[in-house]
Motif scaffolding. Structure first.
Motif, PDB file in Angstrom:
ATOM      1  N   ALA A 267       0.838  -1.209   0.000  1.00  0.00           N
ATOM      2  CA  ALA A 267       0.000   0.000   0.000  1.00  0.00           C
ATOM      3  C   ALA A 267       0.870   1.254   0.000  1.00  0.00           C
ATOM      4  O   ALA A 267       0.570   2.231  -0.702  1.00  0.00           O
ATOM      5  N   LEU A 268       1.951   1.254   0.771  1.00  0.00           N
ATOM      6  CA  LEU A 268       2.855   2.407   0.794  1.00  0.00           C
ATOM      7  C   LEU A 268       3.553   2.590  -0.548  1.00  0.00           C
ATOM      8  O   LEU A 268       3.801   3.722  -0.987  1.00  0.00           O
ATOM      9  N   HIS A 269       3.876   1.480  -1.221  1.00  0.00           N
ATOM     10  CA  HIS A 269       4.482   1.564  -2.547  1.00  0.00           C
ATOM     11  C   HIS A 269       3.549   2.293  -3.518  1.00  0.00           C
ATOM     12  O   HIS A 269       3.970   3.208  -4.235  1.00  0.00           O
ATOM     13  N   TYR A 270       2.285   1.885  -3.532  1.00  0.00           N
ATOM     14  CA  TYR A 270       1.332   2.522  -4.455  1.00  0.00           C
ATOM     15  C   TYR A 270       1.051   3.965  -4.049  1.00  0.00           C
ATOM     16  O   TYR A 270       0.838   4.830  -4.917  1.00  0.00           O
ATOM     17  N   LEU A 271       1.059   4.233  -2.753  1.00  0.00           N
ATOM     18  CA  LEU A 271       0.913   5.619  -2.298  1.00  0.00           C
ATOM     19  C   LEU A 271       2.055   6.468  -2.852  1.00  0.00           C
ATOM     20  O   LEU A 271       1.827   7.566  -3.375  1.00  0.00           O
ATOM     21  N   ALA A 272       3.287   5.965  -2.747  1.00  0.00           N
ATOM     22  CA  ALA A 272       4.445   6.705  -3.256  1.00  0.00           C
ATOM     23  C   ALA A 272       4.329   6.929  -4.760  1.00  0.00           C
ATOM     24  O   ALA A 272       4.662   8.015  -5.264  1.00  0.00           O
ATOM     25  N   ARG A 273       3.871   5.936  -5.495  1.00  0.00           N
ATOM     26  CA  ARG A 273       3.714   6.089  -6.949  1.00  0.00           C
ATOM     27  C   ARG A 273       2.712   7.190  -7.274  1.00  0.00           C
ATOM     28  O   ARG A 273       2.931   8.001  -8.188  1.00  0.00           O
ATOM     29  N   MET A 274       1.613   7.212  -6.549  1.00  0.00           N
ATOM     30  CA  MET A 274       0.604   8.243  -6.814  1.00  0.00           C
ATOM     31  C   MET A 274       1.132   9.633  -6.486  1.00  0.00           C
ATOM     32  O   MET A 274       0.906  10.587  -7.237  1.00  0.00           O
ATOM     33  N   ILE A 275       1.833   9.760  -5.378  1.00  0.00           N
ATOM     34  CA  ILE A 275       2.383  11.068  -4.999  1.00  0.00           C
ATOM     35  C   ILE A 275       3.389  11.543  -6.038  1.00  0.00           C
ATOM     36  O   ILE A 275       3.345  12.693  -6.490  1.00  0.00           O
ATOM     37  N   GLU A 276       4.295  10.670  -6.446  1.00  0.00           N
ATOM     38  CA  GLU A 276       5.331  11.048  -7.401  1.00  0.00           C
ATOM     39  C   GLU A 276       4.766  11.309  -8.795  1.00  0.00           C
ATOM     40  O   GLU A 276       5.349  12.069  -9.572  1.00  0.00           O
ATOM     41  N   ALA A 277       3.645  10.687  -9.117  1.00  0.00           N
ATOM     42  CA  ALA A 277       3.028  10.919 -10.423  1.00  0.00           C
ATOM     43  C   ALA A 277       2.156  12.159 -10.436  1.00  0.00           C
ATOM     44  O   ALA A 277       1.603  12.522 -11.471  1.00  0.00           O
ATOM     45  N   GLY A 278       2.030  12.817  -9.284  1.00  0.00           N
ATOM     46  CA  GLY A 278       1.302  14.085  -9.254  1.00  0.00           C
ATOM     47  C   GLY A 278      -0.168  13.980  -8.949  1.00  0.00           C
ATOM     48  O   GLY A 278      -0.914  14.927  -9.198  1.00  0.00           O
ATOM     49  N   ALA A 285      -6.578  11.130  -0.115  1.00  0.00           N
ATOM     50  CA  ALA A 285      -7.155  11.180   1.230  1.00  0.00           C
ATOM     51  C   ALA A 285      -8.629  10.795   1.215  1.00  0.00           C
ATOM     52  O   ALA A 285      -9.113  10.096   2.111  1.00  0.00           O
ATOM     53  N   ARG A 286      -9.360  11.244   0.189  1.00  0.00           N
ATOM     54  CA  ARG A 286     -10.787  10.887   0.102  1.00  0.00           C
ATOM     55  C   ARG A 286     -10.963   9.384  -0.043  1.00  0.00           C
ATOM     56  O   ARG A 286     -11.878   8.793   0.549  1.00  0.00           O
ATOM     57  N   ARG A 287     -10.105   8.755  -0.845  1.00  0.00           N
ATOM     58  CA  ARG A 287     -10.197   7.307  -1.022  1.00  0.00           C
ATOM     59  C   ARG A 287      -9.921   6.583   0.300  1.00  0.00           C
ATOM     60  O   ARG A 287     -10.537   5.551   0.594  1.00  0.00           O
ATOM     61  N   ILE A 288      -9.012   7.100   1.105  1.00  0.00           N
ATOM     62  CA  ILE A 288      -8.701   6.479   2.400  1.00  0.00           C
ATOM     63  C   ILE A 288      -9.893   6.613   3.356  1.00  0.00           C
ATOM     64  O   ILE A 288     -10.226   5.677   4.091  1.00  0.00           O
ATOM     65  N   VAL A 289     -10.544   7.776   3.337  1.00  0.00           N
ATOM     66  CA  VAL A 289     -11.713   7.980   4.197  1.00  0.00           C
ATOM     67  C   VAL A 289     -12.811   6.980   3.832  1.00  0.00           C
ATOM     68  O   VAL A 289     -13.453   6.376   4.708  1.00  0.00           O
ATOM     69  N   ILE A 290     -13.038   6.800   2.531  1.00  0.00           N
ATOM     70  CA  ILE A 290     -14.043   5.827   2.088  1.00  0.00           C
ATOM     71  C   ILE A 290     -13.666   4.424   2.547  1.00  0.00           C
ATOM     72  O   ILE A 290     -14.494   3.670   3.073  1.00  0.00           O
ATOM     73  N   PHE A 291     -12.387   4.082   2.374  1.00  0.00           N
ATOM     74  CA  PHE A 291     -11.900   2.754   2.749  1.00  0.00           C
ATOM     75  C   PHE A 291     -12.134   2.479   4.233  1.00  0.00           C
ATOM     76  O   PHE A 291     -12.484   1.362   4.623  1.00  0.00           O
ATOM     77  N   ALA A 292     -11.927   3.494   5.067  1.00  0.00           N
ATOM     78  CA  ALA A 292     -12.013   3.306   6.512  1.00  0.00           C
ATOM     79  C   ALA A 292     -13.374   2.781   6.950  1.00  0.00           C
ATOM     80  O   ALA A 292     -13.477   2.004   7.906  1.00  0.00           O
ATOM     81  N   ILE A 317      -1.907  21.433   5.118  1.00  0.00           N
ATOM     82  CA  ILE A 317      -0.474  21.645   4.891  1.00  0.00           C
ATOM     83  C   ILE A 317      -0.003  21.255   3.504  1.00  0.00           C
ATOM     84  O   ILE A 317       1.063  21.684   3.071  1.00  0.00           O
ATOM     85  N   GLY A 318      -0.776  20.434   2.757  1.00  0.00           N
ATOM     86  CA  GLY A 318      -0.379  20.077   1.398  1.00  0.00           C
ATOM     87  C   GLY A 318       0.874  19.212   1.362  1.00  0.00           C
ATOM     88  O   GLY A 318       1.323  18.685   2.376  1.00  0.00           O
ATOM     89  N   LEU A 319       1.424  19.087   0.159  1.00  0.00           N
ATOM     90  CA  LEU A 319       2.658  18.329  -0.022  1.00  0.00           C
ATOM     91  C   LEU A 319       3.859  19.286   0.026  1.00  0.00           C
ATOM     92  O   LEU A 319       3.706  20.472  -0.239  1.00  0.00           O
ATOM     93  N   PRO A 320       5.069  18.822   0.371  1.00  0.00           N
ATOM     94  CA  PRO A 320       5.437  17.408   0.536  1.00  0.00           C
ATOM     95  C   PRO A 320       5.168  16.846   1.923  1.00  0.00           C
ATOM     96  O   PRO A 320       5.130  15.636   2.111  1.00  0.00           O
ATOM     97  N   GLU A 321       4.962  17.710   2.951  1.00  0.00           N
ATOM     98  CA  GLU A 321       4.817  17.199   4.306  1.00  0.00           C
ATOM     99  C   GLU A 321       3.590  16.313   4.455  1.00  0.00           C
ATOM    100  O   GLU A 321       3.575  15.382   5.261  1.00  0.00           O
ATOM    101  N   GLY A 322       2.555  16.593   3.660  1.00  0.00           N
ATOM    102  CA  GLY A 322       1.318  15.828   3.763  1.00  0.00           C
ATOM    103  C   GLY A 322       1.480  14.351   3.463  1.00  0.00           C
ATOM    104  O   GLY A 322       0.636  13.541   3.853  1.00  0.00           O
ATOM    105  N   GLN A 323       2.568  13.982   2.767  1.00  0.00           N
ATOM    106  CA  GLN A 323       2.762  12.569   2.467  1.00  0.00           C
ATOM    107  C   GLN A 323       2.993  11.756   3.749  1.00  0.00           C
ATOM    108  O   GLN A 323       2.657  10.565   3.807  1.00  0.00           O
ATOM    109  N   ILE A 324       3.516  12.390   4.782  1.00  0.00           N
ATOM    110  CA  ILE A 324       3.699  11.701   6.060  1.00  0.00           C
ATOM    111  C   ILE A 324       2.336  11.380   6.670  1.00  0.00           C
ATOM    112  O   ILE A 324       2.100  10.277   7.184  1.00  0.00           O
ATOM    113  N   ASN A 325       1.435  12.352   6.613  1.00  0.00           N
ATOM    114  CA  ASN A 325       0.084  12.118   7.127  1.00  0.00           C
ATOM    115  C   ASN A 325      -0.613  11.005   6.352  1.00  0.00           C
ATOM    116  O   ASN A 325      -1.270  10.141   6.946  1.00  0.00           O
ATOM    117  N   LEU A 326      -0.481  11.040   5.019  1.00  0.00           N
ATOM    118  CA  LEU A 326      -1.104  10.001   4.203  1.00  0.00           C
ATOM    119  C   LEU A 326      -0.550   8.621   4.563  1.00  0.00           C
ATOM    120  O   LEU A 326      -1.306   7.646   4.664  1.00  0.00           O
TER     121      LEU A 326
END
Length: 433
Positions: A267-278, A285-292, A317-326
């Motif tokens: 899951a973290l791998h795919y998260l990193a791919r999405m962040i790096e792909a823009g 975050a919305r998808r995570i809320v739905i998943f929960a 706070i947005g990115l890049p710091e927001g990736q830690i929260n995600l």
């Protein structure tokens, strides 16, 4: 500062593409259809000559500054912009004094636009009140934060609050296509490949200003703008998503399924791919809320709390710091015990309603507070649960047509196991089993 530019200075320092492409009329504005239709408050205010006070609340790049500029341009009012990041009370009062002087000498009204108005403290916001109350200026405040929490109530109560929505992909695509063709933009000097256009739309994440900034950077590198040129211009590796955009859906699917399968590493791998792909972090975050709720639910009720908190943190706070929260939310979701009982429960209930299994609300549950309700028998026989042992009393709650239907079937996973035991006992008691 006054935003009426000297023409010589403008020639010496070309304006950014996003500024050059700023709409001049409401009809040129792309998106925000709910605010711009015929008869809407914004239309009526623009068409009138009276001063006004507005708050524009919405995500970055949705057109808050643009709408303020258009109001000024269409109504032929002087446009003065103040940034709440750098301005103080002295700057606010000076702008208001100049506006009053202009109004008294020439009769010309001023649009006072305060960007990021939520950053103003109470004293700075108080300084705006006389101008708003006496209508010395047309005040427009832009904010990305909820004004009910960040703006003083006297100022908010004297203003019209308009909520802007994130632009759709089609909106951003239209913004880019116009910028390529319009003489104020690239004037047809550059060719934007369809796959490069799609990639710019994805990178923009609903932010028109960001899309134009990326387009301008790409146009400085080449006249034929391809995905490779866009990659080089914005330093984002499009190879992570194929050019038809299929992997946008494949990666988010793999992301959700990895969390569902409790593989935090994947899951973290795919998260990193999405962040790096823009990808827009708010979309993630919305998808995570739905998943929960959809995949964890009552097996770990704190998972939804984490997901919502992370969605708010990313917005703040947005990115890049927001990736830690995600990452925090992703790990919690992946490691939590899983249950889809909540989504199955509401799905079954909605399915019955759509089949017409509705029925009348039992008379003892109907509202008995309004005059005449007692004559209709509303509330007769209702038993107040708090008057009984354990806060439970046997009486009919559901309409007769669905009285025996069972929607919530909890699992034995995690925190849902004791819920399952309690629900079984309550259900048996209520239904007389």
């Amino acid at each position: 500062m006054d935003s009426l530019f000297d023409s010589a200075a403008e020639e010496a320092t070309p304006q950014p593409l996003a500024v050059r492409m700023r709409p001049r009329t409401l009809d040129e504005v792309i998106g925000q259809r709910h605010l711009l239709g015929s008869g809407t408050p914004l239309r009526r205010l623009v068409e009138s000559e009276a001063p006004m006070s507005l708050f524009l609340w919405g995500p970055p790049g949705t057109g808050k500054t643009t709408l303020a500029y258009v109001v000024s341009n269409v109504t032929k009012r002087r446009f003065v912009e103040i940034s709440a990041v750098s301005a103080g009370v002295k700057d606010v009062r000076a702008a208001i004094d100049n506006a009053r002087r202009e109004l008294g000498m020439s009769g010309r009204q001023t649009v006072l636009f305060v960007d990021e108005v939520h950053r103003f403290n109470k004293a700075q916001q108080d300084a705006l009140l006389p101008a708003v109350e006496n209508r010395w200026v047309t005040f427009i405040g832009a904010t990305t934060e909820n004004p009910y929490f960040s703006v003083i109530s006297p100022l908010l109560s004297r203003s019209l609050l308009l909520t802007l929505e994130s632009l759709t992909d089609d909106d951003v695509r239209a913004v880019l296509e116009r910028a390529v063709a319009d003489p104020r933009g690239l004037g047809g000097r550059a060719r934007l490949a369809p796959e490069a256009l799609d990639h710019l739309v994805r990178l923009a994440g609903g932010d028109a200003r960001r899309s134009l900034t990326y387009l301008e950077a790409a146009a400085l590198l080449a006249d034929d703008i391809t995905v490779e040129v866009v990659e080089k211009a914005v330093d984002k590796a499009a190879v992570r998503y194929d050019r038809q955009g299929d992997q946008h859906y494949d990666v988010i699917s793999a992301f959700i399924k990895s969390m569902r399968g409790s593989d935090a590493d994947a899951a973290l791998h795919y998260l990193a791919r999405m962040i790096e792909a823009g990808e827009d972090p708010r979309f993630i975050a919305r998808r995570i809320v739905i998943f929960a709720s959809e995949d964890v639910g009552m097996a770990d009720p704190t998972c939804l709390q984490t997901a919502v908190a992370v969605a708010q943190a990313v917005q703040l706070i947005g990115l890049p710091e927001g990736q830690i929260n995600l990452a925090h939310a992703v790990i919690h979701c992946a490691m939590a015990p899983k249950s889809n009982a909540v989504v199955k429960a509401i799905g079954a209930a909605v399915g019955d309603v759509r089949k017409g299994l509705i029925g009348q609300v039992p008379g003892h549950l109907r509202d008995a507070h309004y005059p005449g309700a007692a004559k209709l028998g509303h509330g007769d026989g209702y038993k107040y649960p708090h008057d009984f042992d354990h806060g439970l009393v046997r009486q009919d709650y559901a309409p007769e047509q669905v009285r025996e239907r069972r929607y919530y079937e909890p699992t034995r996973h995690g925190a849902e196991a004791p819920v399952a035991d309690r629900w079984a006992r309550i259900r048996d008691f209520l239904r007389g089993s």
